[in-house]
Design a protein around this motif. Structure first.
Motif, mmCIF file in Angstrom:
data_model
loop_
_atom_site.group_PDB
_atom_site.id
_atom_site.type_symbol
_atom_site.label_atom_id
_atom_site.label_comp_id
_atom_site.label_asym_id
_atom_site.label_seq_id
_atom_site.Cartn_x
_atom_site.Cartn_y
_atom_site.Cartn_z
ATOM 1 N N ASP A 41 17.685 6.432 -3.426
ATOM 2 C CA ASP A 41 16.856 5.370 -3.987
ATOM 3 C C ASP A 41 16.390 4.402 -2.906
ATOM 4 O OD1 ASP A 41 17.142 6.456 -6.488
ATOM 5 O OD2 ASP A 41 18.666 5.019 -7.158
ATOM 6 N N HIS A 42 17.273 4.090 -1.958
ATOM 7 C CA HIS A 42 16.893 3.196 -0.865
ATOM 8 C C HIS A 42 15.783 3.818 -0.032
ATOM 9 C CE1 HIS A 42 19.571 -0.262 -1.032
ATOM 10 N NE2 HIS A 42 20.508 0.552 -1.474
ATOM 11 N N GLY A 43 15.861 5.127 0.186
ATOM 12 C CA GLY A 43 14.819 5.807 0.950
ATOM 13 C C GLY A 43 13.482 5.748 0.244
ATOM 14 N N GLU A 44 13.467 5.976 -1.055
ATOM 15 C CA GLU A 44 12.219 5.910 -1.831
ATOM 16 C C GLU A 44 11.653 4.489 -1.828
ATOM 17 O OE1 GLU A 44 13.093 7.410 -5.710
ATOM 18 O OE2 GLU A 44 13.514 9.431 -4.969
ATOM 19 N N ASN A 45 12.516 3.499 -2.014
ATOM 20 C CA ASN A 45 12.049 2.110 -2.021
ATOM 21 C C ASN A 45 11.529 1.693 -0.661
ATOM 22 O OD1 ASN A 45 12.640 1.761 -4.705
ATOM 23 N ND2 ASN A 45 14.675 0.935 -4.335
ATOM 24 N N SER A 46 12.157 2.167 0.391
ATOM 25 C CA SER A 46 11.707 1.841 1.736
ATOM 26 C C SER A 46 10.302 2.383 1.984
ATOM 27 C CB SER A 46 12.681 2.416 2.762
ATOM 28 O OG SER A 46 12.232 2.160 4.065
ATOM 29 N N LYS A 47 10.047 3.605 1.530
ATOM 30 C CA LYS A 47 8.707 4.191 1.691
ATOM 31 C C LYS A 47 7.664 3.374 0.932
ATOM 32 C CE LYS A 47 10.320 8.920 2.285
ATOM 33 N NZ LYS A 47 10.416 10.249 1.652
ATOM 34 N N LYS A 48 8.007 2.956 -0.279
ATOM 35 C CA LYS A 48 7.070 2.169 -1.085
ATOM 36 C C LYS A 48 6.796 0.818 -0.442
ATOM 37 C CE LYS A 48 8.419 4.357 -5.420
ATOM 38 N NZ LYS A 48 9.142 4.195 -6.681
ATOM 39 N N LEU A 49 7.839 0.184 0.090
ATOM 40 C CA LEU A 49 7.657 -1.119 0.730
ATOM 41 C C LEU A 49 6.833 -0.991 2.013
ATOM 42 C CD1 LEU A 49 11.165 -2.741 0.215
ATOM 43 C CD2 LEU A 49 9.022 -3.387 -0.886
ATOM 44 N N ASP A 50 7.046 0.077 2.765
ATOM 45 C CA ASP A 50 6.243 0.301 3.968
ATOM 46 C C ASP A 50 4.770 0.482 3.608
ATOM 47 O OD1 ASP A 50 8.451 0.095 5.603
ATOM 48 O OD2 ASP A 50 8.739 2.275 5.777
ATOM 49 N N TYR A 51 4.520 1.214 2.528
ATOM 50 C CA TYR A 51 3.141 1.420 2.065
ATOM 51 C C TYR A 51 2.498 0.081 1.686
ATOM 52 C CZ TYR A 51 -0.711 2.795 -0.970
ATOM 53 O OH TYR A 51 -1.937 2.918 -1.564
ATOM 54 N N LEU A 52 3.232 -0.737 0.941
ATOM 55 C CA LEU A 52 2.695 -2.042 0.544
ATOM 56 C C LEU A 52 2.466 -2.941 1.753
ATOM 57 C CD1 LEU A 52 4.772 -2.803 -2.669
ATOM 58 C CD2 LEU A 52 2.339 -2.262 -2.525
ATOM 59 N N ALA A 53 3.378 -2.910 2.713
ATOM 60 C CA ALA A 53 3.217 -3.721 3.918
ATOM 61 C C ALA A 53 1.953 -3.299 4.671
ATOM 62 C CB ALA A 53 4.444 -3.585 4.807
ATOM 63 N N ASP A 54 1.713 -1.999 4.751
ATOM 64 C CA ASP A 54 0.492 -1.520 5.415
ATOM 65 C C ASP A 54 -0.757 -1.987 4.662
ATOM 66 O OD1 ASP A 54 1.962 -0.270 7.386
ATOM 67 O OD2 ASP A 54 1.902 1.710 6.414
ATOM 68 N N LEU A 55 -0.722 -1.943 3.339
ATOM 69 C CA LEU A 55 -1.866 -2.419 2.564
ATOM 70 C C LEU A 55 -2.141 -3.897 2.815
ATOM 71 C CD1 LEU A 55 -1.412 -0.771 -0.969
ATOM 72 C CD2 LEU A 55 -3.186 -0.303 0.713
ATOM 73 N N PHE A 56 -1.090 -4.715 2.826
ATOM 74 C CA PHE A 56 -1.267 -6.147 3.073
ATOM 75 C C PHE A 56 -1.780 -6.407 4.480
ATOM 76 C CE2 PHE A 56 2.024 -6.910 -0.379
ATOM 77 C CZ PHE A 56 1.085 -7.315 -1.302
ATOM 78 N N ARG A 57 -1.254 -5.688 5.457
ATOM 79 C CA ARG A 57 -1.726 -5.867 6.840
ATOM 80 C C ARG A 57 -3.207 -5.533 6.949
ATOM 81 N NH1 ARG A 57 2.714 -2.658 8.538
ATOM 82 N NH2 ARG A 57 4.494 -4.039 8.629
ATOM 83 N N ASP A 58 -3.602 -4.413 6.349
ATOM 84 C CA ASP A 58 -5.008 -4.024 6.388
ATOM 85 C C ASP A 58 -5.885 -5.047 5.684
ATOM 86 O OD1 ASP A 58 -4.316 -1.757 7.799
ATOM 87 O OD2 ASP A 58 -4.407 -0.418 6.045
ATOM 88 N N HIS A 59 -5.413 -5.571 4.577
ATOM 89 C CA HIS A 59 -6.179 -6.562 3.824
ATOM 90 C C HIS A 59 -6.305 -7.858 4.619
ATOM 91 C CE1 HIS A 59 -7.866 -8.610 0.355
ATOM 92 N NE2 HIS A 59 -7.019 -9.589 0.596
ATOM 93 N N LEU A 60 -5.229 -8.290 5.243
ATOM 94 C CA LEU A 60 -5.247 -9.549 5.983
ATOM 95 C C LEU A 60 -6.081 -9.452 7.254
ATOM 96 C CD1 LEU A 60 -1.564 -10.767 5.509
ATOM 97 C CD2 LEU A 60 -3.625 -11.631 4.398
ATOM 98 N N LYS A 61 -6.193 -8.275 7.832
ATOM 99 C CA LYS A 61 -7.026 -8.114 9.037
ATOM 100 C C LYS A 61 -8.483 -8.465 8.740
ATOM 101 C CE LYS A 61 -4.348 -4.569 11.377
ATOM 102 N NZ LYS A 61 -4.286 -3.143 11.763
ATOM 103 N N GLY A 62 -8.926 -8.178 7.534
ATOM 104 C CA GLY A 62 -10.303 -8.472 7.159
ATOM 105 C C GLY A 62 -10.565 -9.964 6.965
ATOM 106 N N HIS A 63 -9.518 -10.776 6.842
ATOM 107 C CA HIS A 63 -9.700 -12.221 6.603
ATOM 108 C C HIS A 63 -9.599 -13.049 7.870
ATOM 109 C CE1 HIS A 63 -9.782 -12.132 2.235
ATOM 110 N NE2 HIS A 63 -8.848 -11.196 2.268
ATOM 111 N N LYS A 64 -9.380 -12.432 8.997
ATOM 112 C CA LYS A 64 -9.247 -13.222 10.242
ATOM 113 C C LYS A 64 -10.571 -13.614 10.817
ATOM 114 C CE LYS A 64 -4.719 -11.835 11.715
ATOM 115 N NZ LYS A 64 -3.923 -11.276 12.738
#
Length: 64
Positions: A41-64
């Motif tokens: 379960d920790h492995g699955e959650n880690s993958k999901k959190l990494d995916y969300l972190a990448d989405l937020f990083r990509d989104h925030l890059k457009g606002h700089k």
């Protein structure tokens, strides 16, 4: 007569010890099962959190 009683007690003690040992074996098996499931379960959650972190990083890059 006393020897027969002691023999019966010894057999009863052996049965009790076997039951207690079997009970502990079941508890240990359940704990191991839960540990493996928790790691998965920790492995699955880690993958999901990494995916969300990448989405937020990509989104925030457009606002700089």
């Amino acid at each position: 007569m006393p020897c027969i009683r002691n023999t019966k007690l010894a057999m009863s003690d052996g049965i009790i010890i076997a039951l207690i040992g079997g009970g502990f074996s079941v508890v240990v098996a359940l704990l191991e099962f839960m540990r493996r499931q928790n790691n998965r379960d920790h492995g699955e959650n880690s993958k999901k959190l990494d995916y969300l972190a990448d989405l937020f990083r990509d989104h925030l890059k457009g606002h700089k």
